[in-house]
Design an enzyme around this catalytic site. Structure first.
Site, PDB file in Angstrom:
ATOM      1  N   ASP A  14      -7.155  -4.333   6.316  1.00 62.30           N
ATOM      2  CA  ASP A  14      -8.494  -3.819   6.570  1.00 62.30           C
ATOM      3  C   ASP A  14      -9.212  -3.669   5.234  1.00 62.30           C
ATOM      4  OD1 ASP A  14      -7.391  -1.516   5.418  1.00 62.30           O
ATOM      5  OD2 ASP A  14      -7.185  -0.459   7.319  1.00 62.30           O
ATOM      6  N   GLU A  23       0.821  -1.216   0.000  1.00 59.55           N
ATOM      7  CA  GLU A  23       0.000   0.000   0.000  1.00 59.55           C
ATOM      8  C   GLU A  23       0.847   1.255   0.000  1.00 59.55           C
ATOM      9  OE1 GLU A  23      -3.362   2.018   2.907  1.00 59.55           O
ATOM     10  OE2 GLU A  23      -3.429  -0.125   2.529  1.00 59.55           O
ATOM     11  N   TYR A  44       4.496   6.988   7.842  1.00 56.23           N
ATOM     12  CA  TYR A  44       3.180   7.111   7.210  1.00 56.23           C
ATOM     13  C   TYR A  44       2.319   8.116   7.974  1.00 56.23           C
ATOM     14  CZ  TYR A  44      -1.309   5.721   5.177  1.00 56.23           C
ATOM     15  OH  TYR A  44      -2.532   5.718   4.547  1.00 56.23           O
ATOM     16  N   ASP A  85      -3.064  -2.980   3.389  1.00 52.26           N
ATOM     17  CA  ASP A  85      -3.258  -3.048   4.839  1.00 52.26           C
ATOM     18  C   ASP A  85      -4.351  -4.062   5.175  1.00 52.26           C
ATOM     19  OD1 ASP A  85      -1.322  -1.178   5.266  1.00 52.26           O
ATOM     20  OD2 ASP A  85      -2.692   0.499   5.485  1.00 52.26           O
TER      21      ASP A  85
END
Length: 719
Positions: A104, A7, A311, A102
């Site tokens: 999720d 990502e 991040y 990620d």
């Protein structure tokens, strides 16, 4: 050849470091033998806009609504075209692709949409990284799953994002075109998250304005012991609203002997955790008055341009435990970059591992911290430096011992009545030696009254005391305070507390059950700033002395909007549908069809909404900026043929030609104060900029020969 798609670059490096073979770094990817690790920068694709489907849809027409989309399509973001091409070229050679988004819903679709866009038809696997330690990554690499196992989650994410498009695009166009047909000049923007945020601000404003104060009474006793005189407040289970009751307690307790019951307790306070995006935005608003989108933009620059922080859109405050071994290099970089941090870095101790280093509390991301990057700090802007220093300080504090203090609580007891107070005495400063005394967590409601006593009570023991005086304090009830940017951001993490419907409340809380710091919220830390920015840009809210307030336009929009759109109910009900989509009990298309039909019904209702038409005609002219030249019109924001904004007077048909350049949605150089020209008596003085960039003031009546001119004195004409 296997291609891993992460990502973000940081995650790609973690994966590559745990693959065998030598490392070869290339433009946009890392090669490890037969394996390739590449990365996105968050979402590098976005949904088509209406005009991308049909050219005619570029014009807003009520008869086209709702827009019928048979298949949602995606296009590259301008800023990510190069990286997307690199990924697509790699996928042409791949025998297997691993989705490393990620762990999720958003991470799942972020990579799935790239794979779909590239039209890759080969084998697709899924790598789930919950633990970013070397051990955790190696374990995850040995347990790679089929991406098809996560089809339900993927469908869920795509359904939510596409449904948001259906609601936001169609209803914004519907409200706007109907209003504009009655003379309204602006855009009436609505959406699933944006509109409930506005409704919260409106509700808080109305609560303040409509609050009717009532009186209540508190009692403060003055007590004498053998060595001390101190004050304590009466403990009550509810407010005393009857002055007779207060006087009765006073007469019973005054000039009496009380038992003084003392409790001493040694306590510790750990250093504050590193920032997540929400808390960083809240603190930057409080300290520097930055709006959330500005803080996000600054952190994006610190991360991508300067490579100084990790991040930046993280929702987590904790750090992976294996990152602790990198801390000496990070602290060294901070010391190199920030000369003012020499003292704090020299006093830090990297053998200390604060509570922030905890793998069990890591989500898909970890806290925002500095990197090992060393730079010439002069390359940073003042705003970038401000934010970098905040992030650096929070990280440096993790290498100090906790603060230790003695907490003393005192209760004065007589019959059924108890008066209490407390004090804290620092016994070991620890990290607090390097922190400002006003650094604190954000309160969402009014600040709690400070019940801590300033006097040192550490030597006080159980004894008898005498109440020399009991004071009655008459106070007024207050509404919850108006929102600040900090308290609004914090409140958006727990909007469920304002929901009365128990089913909706439960669904909102269930949605966030695995998210630290979230309890029935709406939006995400990264998207909330964009929604708030839109509310400002549309003129729905303003910031006055750090207080966020709704405008008449914003209030009227909420008044005209259906309850489902102004409350978080839609988010909750969609979550319920998403659970069914994930379990394959409901298809994505069926869900989108239902959303489309709801929007279609809303649009039909709007067409016959006389209140909307009346509102539009009443607000046809924005009266925020009265024209200083003709005194009959108002400055209106308009667009040129080449899509550039400017401001012109609404009285242009009456001959007024006054204009301003547009600056961030406001007329540049407009001054609310009027300075009549005393030289000609017909014009007003206007602030202008010379070719050399210096400001001066000249008369608006210069075309008719007035040559009045004044130097600029801090935004005013110098007399």
């Amino acid at each position: 050849m296997r291609v891993f798609i992460a990502e973000k670059p940081e995650l790609a490096r973690v994966i590559a470091n745990n693959l065998n073979e030598n490392t070869v770094k290339n433009d946009g990817y890392i090669q490890k033998g037969n394996d390739i690790v590449t990365w996105a920068f968050g979402h590098i694709l976005e949904l088509f806009m209406p005009e991308d489907y049909k050219q005619d849809w570029g014009k807003w027409n009520i008869n086209d609504l709702p827009l019928q989309i048979d298949e949602f399509r995606y296009k590259p973001k301008d800023s990510s075209k190069k990286q997307l091409k690199i990924i697509c070229d790699l996928l042409k050679k791949a025998t297997e692709v691993i989705n490393c988004g990620d762990a999720d819903e958003e991470g799942q679709i972020l990579v799935d949409e790239i794979i779909n866009y590239a039209n890759y038809k080969g084998s697709v696997k899924r790598l789930l990284l919950h633990d970013l330690t070397d051990k955790g990554v190696k374990k995850a690499l040995s347990e790679i799953k089929n991406n098809s196992d996560f089809k339900g989650i993927s469908e869920c994410g795509f359904a939510r994002s596409q449904a948001d498009w259906i609601v936001g695009i169609n209803l914004t166009r519907a409200y706007t075109t109907i209003a504009q047909s009655s003379g309204y000049k602006g855009v009436l923007s609505v959406g699933r998250v944006q509109t409930p945020i506005l409704a919260m601000i409106v509700a808080r404003d109305l609560e303040n304005e409509n609050h009717k104060s009532s009186y209540y009474y508190t009692l403060t006793g003055e007590f004498e012991t053998e060595n001390l005189k101190l004050k304590a407040n009466l403990k009550t289970s509810e407010k005393i609203v009857d002055e007779v009751v207060a006087n009765d307690i006073k007469s019973k307790c005054e000039n009496k002997e009380f038992d003084c019951i003392v409790n001493h307790e040694n306590k510790i306070e750990n250093p504050p955790l590193p920032y997540n995006l929400l808390l960083l935005q809240a603190e930057c608003s409080k300290i520097f008055n930055y709006k959330p989108d500005k803080t996000l933009e600054i952190t994006q620059s610190l991360r991508e341009k300067h490579k100084l922080i990790s991040y930046n859109r993280s929702d987590c405050q904790y750090l992976p435990e294996n990152l602790h071994k990198e801390s000496p290099e990070i602290l060294s970089a901070i010391k190199n970059n920030l000369t003012g941090f020499t003292n704090i870095i020299n006093n830090s101790d990297t053998s200390i591992k604060s509570s922030a280093f905890n793998d069990n509390n890591i989500t898909a991301h970890y806290g925002i911290i500095p990197t090992e990057q060393k730079v010439d700090i002069k390359a940073l802007s003042k705003d970038e430096l401000n934010v970098y220093e905040m992030i650096a300080k929070r990280f440096a504090l993790q290498f100090f011992k906790p603060k230790k203090y003695l907490h003393t609580s005192v209760v004065f007891k007589y019959d059924e009545y108890e008066f209490s107070t407390s004090s804290n005495k620092t016994t070991f400063a620890g990290f607090s030696e390097f922190i400002d005394t006003n650094d604190s967590e954000i309160n969402t409601d009014e600040e709690q009254e400070n019940e801590e006593y300033s006097q040192d009570l550490s030597t006080l023991e159980n004894c008898k005391s005498y109440s020399s005086n009991i004071n009655i304090n008459k106070k007024q009830t207050k509404p919850r305070p108006l929102y600040t940017m900090a308290t609004l951001l914090k409140d958006l993490t727990s909007v469920s507390k304002y929901v009365k419907d128990e089913k909706i409340k439960a669904l909102l809380k269930e949605k966030d059950k695995d998210k630290k710091g979230e309890s029935g919220g709406i939006g995400t830390p990264a998207t909330r700033s964009e929604h708030i920015k839109k509310l400002f840009e549309r003129g729905y809210i303003v910031e006055v002395k750090k207080k966020i307030k709704s405008t008449d336009l914003g209030r009227n929009l909420i008044k005209l909007s259906p309850k489902l759109l102004t409350s978080p109910d839609m988010t909750a009900l969609w979550f319920e549908n998403q659970k069914d989509i994930e379990a394959f009990k409901l298809s994505r298309n069926d869900f989108l069809r239902a959303v489309f039909n709801d929007v279609k019904n809303d649009i039909e209702s709007l067409k016959n909404n006389d209140d909307l038409k009346t509102f539009a005609s009443d607000n046809a002219i924005d009266k925020t900026y009265p024209c200083k030249v003709c005194n009959n019109g108002y400055m209106q924001r308009r667009k040129t043929k080449d899509d550039k904004y400017f401001w012109g007077c609404s009285n242009y048909k009456g001959g007024c030609s006054k204009t301003y350049n547009d600056k961030a949605g406001k007329p540049d150089g407009y001054n609310a104060n009027i300075y009549p020209c005393k030289q000609c008596g017909a014009g007003v003085l206007e602030r202008k900029k010379s070719q050399k960039g210096n400001y001066f003031w000249g008369c608006s009546n210069w075309r008719n020969g007035c040559k009045a001119m004044f130097y600029d004195d801090n935004g005013k004409p110098k007399k």
